[in-house]
Design a protein around this motif. Structure first.
Motif, PDB file in Angstrom:
ATOM      1  N   LEU A  29       0.823  -1.280  -0.080  1.00  0.00           N
ATOM      2  CA  LEU A  29       0.066   0.159  -0.005  1.00  0.00           C
ATOM      3  C   LEU A  29       0.724   1.128  -0.161  1.00  0.00           C
ATOM      4  N   ASP A  87      -0.433   5.364  -7.461  1.00  0.00           N
ATOM      5  CA  ASP A  87      -1.223   4.377  -8.134  1.00  0.00           C
ATOM      6  C   ASP A  87      -2.453   4.034  -7.380  1.00  0.00           C
ATOM      7  N   VAL A  88      -3.423   4.949  -7.660  1.00  0.00           N
ATOM      8  CA  VAL A  88      -4.692   4.826  -7.094  1.00  0.00           C
ATOM      9  C   VAL A  88      -5.664   3.561  -7.214  1.00  0.00           C
ATOM     10  N   VAL A  89      -5.478   3.301  -8.433  1.00  0.00           N
ATOM     11  CA  VAL A  89      -6.205   1.940  -8.846  1.00  0.00           C
ATOM     12  C   VAL A  89      -5.731   0.679  -8.047  1.00  0.00           C
ATOM     13  N   LYS A  90      -4.454   0.578  -7.843  1.00  0.00           N
ATOM     14  CA  LYS A  90      -3.669  -0.311  -6.999  1.00  0.00           C
ATOM     15  C   LYS A  90      -3.954  -0.333  -5.518  1.00  0.00           C
ATOM     16  N   CYS A  91      -3.945   1.010  -5.024  1.00  0.00           N
ATOM     17  CA  CYS A  91      -4.444   1.356  -3.579  1.00  0.00           C
ATOM     18  C   CYS A  91      -5.651   0.613  -3.372  1.00  0.00           C
ATOM     19  N   GLN A  92      -6.559   1.056  -4.111  1.00  0.00           N
ATOM     20  CA  GLN A  92      -8.118   0.459  -3.950  1.00  0.00           C
ATOM     21  C   GLN A  92      -8.019  -1.102  -3.809  1.00  0.00           C
ATOM     22  N   GLU A  93      -7.254  -1.658  -4.996  1.00  0.00           N
ATOM     23  CA  GLU A  93      -7.096  -3.234  -5.143  1.00  0.00           C
ATOM     24  C   GLU A  93      -6.622  -3.672  -3.674  1.00  0.00           C
TER      25      GLU A  93
END
Lengths: 426, 426, 426, 426
Positions: D359, D367-373
């Motif tokens: 995280l 990498d906002v997409v990965k943070c959410q993932e």
């Protein structure tokens, strides 16, 4: 175009003079309570609210924008627009600039134009919520709170530039509003973001001249839709304390969650000597930026009741910087600002009418019914005659909106500037 | 760029295959309750959600926009983007166009491109919330509700044009979202505005082919900030009834006041046979248009619980039109859409896991604790393995987001289209 | 205790008579616009608002209750309290009873008491949100919507009893407010609950005399905290249509989600001829049941603007039943009701001052600035002199609150009834 | 009644043992990411949440109350109920008392009962929002903030008594929740009320033993409906700072305005070392006091994500005091508490699954997409098997709710105590 004192004086003569009799009536009614109507007229006449340079053109929403003719294309034209409002209302004697939209090419020329209109430069505003063309760093993921040290430095440097420009113009304060935040959970580490923001603000604070103030604005959401780093007054207050004595919280009426008791926040901040500035607008849903007083005039009155109390009882709090921060999507921006000024002054005048002595007694007796009666006796009073007298004394128009239309200001601006020009701003 | 079946199949082979064992576990657990996991996998595989053409580029707010490279500049490119999402997810088999942004120059060419991607044309969308260049009438003060008869006629005519284009493309429905409303009290006569809207909608309804449906969207505020003529489901429902049998209400998740119980609205509309369409997104504050499931995934599950119930028990209601209606300010739009699809399918799969028989019994016994247990037993189940199996069966990628990155889709789009191009839309 | 006409007339003589001159001033100002102040005085004098029997004692919250001395213990005493308010204000000429709290033992005696006070019986109210001692069925899990047929029948039967009592008293309408709903997801099947509610209401409707009206109230939450079966005006409207011509929606100001545009709902319902009744109160957060006009007086004015418009332009809508529905946790209930009546009449009088002709013209010209000016010109007018004249003409007290205190009403009630007695109600 | 270890162990043997295999699967999946499932099981087993003594009987609303059989009538019985919950869940090892409802007659007897159940005394709670019979002063118009010095002193003295009782029982902290505020504008002078509150709290703080902590709760509204003196975390934080090092803010999940980002408040307070305590519940509208996790489980997870982060990274913050603060209007209170505990532990376990290292990297890369993932990968995991293992290791029931019903606890309590008894509390 410019409106001369004589033109306005002539207009006033053509207006209904009944307001003078109305003031006589108020005088006789309130004198009994020990409230001096003429002192209130004087205070209303003295009250000046900054017009922000970005509010002189048509605003818009993310769904588009409908343009308005005759918008000011240059800083000079913006100052002229403020000058028009000030000539009519005599309550718009300050302007608030936004950098980079308003970088003056010739500082002295700008100062002279302002001086000619009787306008001084209030708080400067920086912009780190958009990337300017040729920007070296992006604010897409934050500015003062960014995880990227270079973005933070870039944003700090921009604020320093704003201070330099403001200093040259004679401004004495900087307002920092940060869009910084996150649109999704996990995007930001809250603690790091807060720490970075504090560090950046401290650098900006250190770069201010010693007679300047820093105003830290807060907002719960928009343009970020999950979290905003400075989300509420508590965060702003904490950051202001971390910066130093001349750092203050700035309250914008539209920057609160539904149902927030804003007047209590105002009272708390003044009690602590930390209410630095105030942005006026109105809203029904979010940060709608509507004309002041168009939706919740009683809430505005209750806020002014606290402001008046604080100005009279809290020497620890500086005199706040007042500004209108509205967007004009559907009305002529100048007419909208005139309506806003009228609403502000009405709320102020009504707050001045509150019988503070009787209120204090009723509060001590827990006579809740009477407390409400006292506030509402002031609120229910028609104070428009007070505003007319105040403007008339100051050389403004008795009825500024009527005058604006009588002088066909908008048509003249369109003739001068054209239909298509678009002001910089939101 | 295009992703072939073989490329995707190869990618799948490289993926962790544990999900098959997980499905075995779910099968053994849920079979006891009479719930068929393989039937659910099939239903999930069949579920298709429309991608709106305007959601393929970076969105923005009134405070600006940060662009994203490789955005689609033409309708063809937009269809290609949808094709990429569909190839990976096998659940984006429909597209929803927005006129005038997507007027096809060559209908047959467009249809062929769509067919090549396995995409069909879902509901068409009109636009009367902006003035287009060279517009003959302005929507500044309303469109279908306007006091100006010519503006109303102009807006009706635009909707008729949208129907014509949709007919040529094979669409079978029209979604009307109206920004019409007022930003200030007094601006509109509510009754006249409602009457005008009803009349205009009836004209549009009359112009639809007999196998078309009309979806009437509602929204409480934005871009108008005091009132919106179709402010809630009740108004939409009333108007749909006034139009006729093939007029329906469309629910957009973001178009509700704080704390609204949306699942109850869904149930009511399906009970009355009037839920026509559904727009997915997520929000914390207003119409934030965030990735589906990023903020309130449990609320989404509860809504799907009603949708599943209605699809199984309400023959009076047509199969709803599904669409994602989000804005992508900070994420790669295609990745954002993939995340949204995943969230939708997870909520759907979990709703399918609800033990409806046990729930009904618990409700009859007013065993509130057990009712919650039953819903949450489904919700707490990790259904990602179901989605993987469904996609794998349909020829999509087991892990679409991982595949998207592995295939370096965005970089290829940037290479093809450049960094600076901006998609039409909000 | 009872206040005689003579006592009140004597009190009036001791009051400041300036309001007569103020009315002269208003007369001269508004006559120019074609607005007849004396006709407005007459309308204000004629406006009657029902006092609910349960609002005459101290209310409370779930955190407890602070009692107030001299509360009415019997229906007779409640009527006497309403009589006192009516004697002072001449605008509380109706009362609304709540069964089972107000079951009269001797109908004729009660009617005579009411007649002596000049009070008639407005809408009757049923209670299915509490279990009464010795109740045969429980409403814990719902009443008209219950999954339990016996509970539904029991609740329907209770409503029929309320109708019987109301008929004997001369009432002509029944208000049904349902707490029915769920505190947890899954607890209720929304569709079944709605269907059951509709069936039950139809039975109640069928049991009404032919000259009666049924008012269906709605509320989003409380005392149920996840869903309420009649959650909004749309649901109420749908149910009213399902019942028949004499079934209507009832709007309670406090029963809305944050930021709801209530005035638009009022306009929609009147346009459709379905606004049956109106409950006044005020609130900042939820269903706070505060004194009318104490928090959002401008919103109240905007609502009255629609009510006045509807009463003048919508013959399809019956004259609405008005009632105050507030709780008095911290103020003397009678003083609170007097303040509420004053706020209602002020809003009404201001709405009557709106220059409807000019407003219509400004709306047609989309002169949004002027639309606001027209509404606010009416709102900013101090109409208290109109209320004083109206009351004086009707034989009430020029200043009812001052009179209430001058006559030491509360002290006399305490002397008569004691400090400890507690009124039935919430 | 009491549940023995053996009874529970026998029950566990009868339960499905699949959870062990599920944990094996989780172990293999998460070990790859460097996350230790067994360490998480241990942490979950160690997590203890206080049960408040007032939550063991049926709650109610201002519209009434539906009683539940077998409620505890005495402090002894309350401790026995907590003992039952603790025996089943092994996570309710502390209790929080409320004075004057729980004044022990025999301190040692009470301590012995608690010790027998393995229960210790967590934060003590005072009550100045109600007047007790024979009270010498009234809190009707405030307690610590009152304009009446005697009322303030009386409230301070009550808090000192609570400290004395707590000291005798072995408690180490005092929670102060104040209803103090106003229901009407003007009722209170905000600044005086704040000042009085600060003075009173400082006196209470000074009266605490040196190893005690003071927790200052905040709440925006209810039971006061216009303003609450400690309306938000900012006010509480300010007051805690004014008291001293051992004064902290206490966060109650239900005490926020709509849409508040609570997790950010948690992060801010832990960053500043000032998060002292936490009250769990859930809500859709206001302070609904619903079962934890029944409405917004993802928000709860996001909050736990910050709590876990803070507990690992903020040595400046003490370990927070956890408590459930819910009201049980419609469910068996003990079942409701068991569901709440389950929801709390699930959120905690999921937060422990977050890959903090990944995280942090994703955040640094924006990498906002990965943070959410990353967050959702943890959230979407079914962690119920972890909870089962944790409970099994600690000697509790694998499935506490099933056990509760299997042992027919409620029926036994009714047999012991009767149907009619009512617990003290709200």
């Amino acid at each position: 175009m410019k409106l001369s004192k004589n033109e306005i004086a002539d207009f006033n003569k053509s207006c209904n003079q009944d307001y003078k009799h109305e003031n006589d009536f108020l005088r006789s009614k309130f004198t009994k309570k020990g409230i001096d109507i003429d002192a209130i007229i004087k205070k209303v006449a003295d009250f000046q609210v900054a017009i922000p340079s970005w509010a002189l053109g048509a605003g818009g929403t993310r769904f588009g924008r409908f343009s308005y003719g005759g918008e000011p294309a240059t800083l000079e034209q913006k100052l002229n627009d403020v000058g028009l409002i000030h000539a009519l209302t005599k309550s718009a004697g300050t302007v608030s600039l936004h950098i980079p939209w308003d970088i003056p090419e010739d500082i002295n020329a700008i100062k002279e134009i302002a001086a000619n209109h009787g306008i001084v430069f209030d708080a400067m505003n920086s912009n780190t919520f958009q990337d300017q063309p040729n920007a070296e760093e992006t604010y897409k993921y934050g500015s003062l709170n960014s995880t990227d040290k270079r973005a933070r430095e870039y944003a700090v440097e921009h604020n320093k530039e704003v201070i330099r420009i403001g200093k040259a113009l004679g401004s004495k304060s900087l307002t920092v509003w940060l869009a910084d935040g996150a649109s999704f959970p996990g995007q930001l580490n809250f603690q790091t973001a807060l720490k970075n923001t504090e560090d950046s603000l401290q650098q900006i604070y250190a770069a201010m001249p010693e007679d300047w103030k820093l105003f830290i604005e807060y907002k719960p959401y928009e343009p970020n839709f999950y979290s905003t780093t400075i989300q509420d007054w508590g965060t702003s207050f904490m950051l202001a304390n971390a910066c130093g004595e001349r750092a203050y919280t700035l309250v914008d009426l539209g920057h609160h969650l539904p149902n927030t008791n804003i007047e209590q926040i105002v009272a708390t901040l003044m009690h602590k000597g930390k209410l630095g500035g105030f942005h006026f607008n109105d809203s029904k849903y979010g940060d709608d930026d509507l004309t002041v007083g168009s939706i919740k005039p009683y809430a505005l009155f209750l806020i002014f009741n606290e402001l008046v109390y604080g100005m009279e009882n809290n020497p620890q709090n500086p005199y706040p910087a007042w500004m209108i921060d509205a967007s004009h999507n559907i009305k002529d921006p100048l007419e909208d600002l005139i309506q806003s000024l009228e609403a502000i002054l009405m709320a102020y005048a009504k707050a001045l009418l509150v019988d503070q002595k009787a209120l204090k007694t009723a509060q001590l007796e827990n006579d809740v019914v009477k407390c409400q009666e006292i506030l509402q006796d002031a609120y229910n009073t028609d104070v428009r005659s007070i505003l007319k007298a105040a403007r008339e004394q100051a050389g403004g128009a008795v009825d500024p909106l009527k005058a604006y239309r009588a002088f066909q200001v908008r048509q003249q601006l369109i003739d001068e500037r054209g239909l298509e020009v678009q002001a910089t701003g939101l």
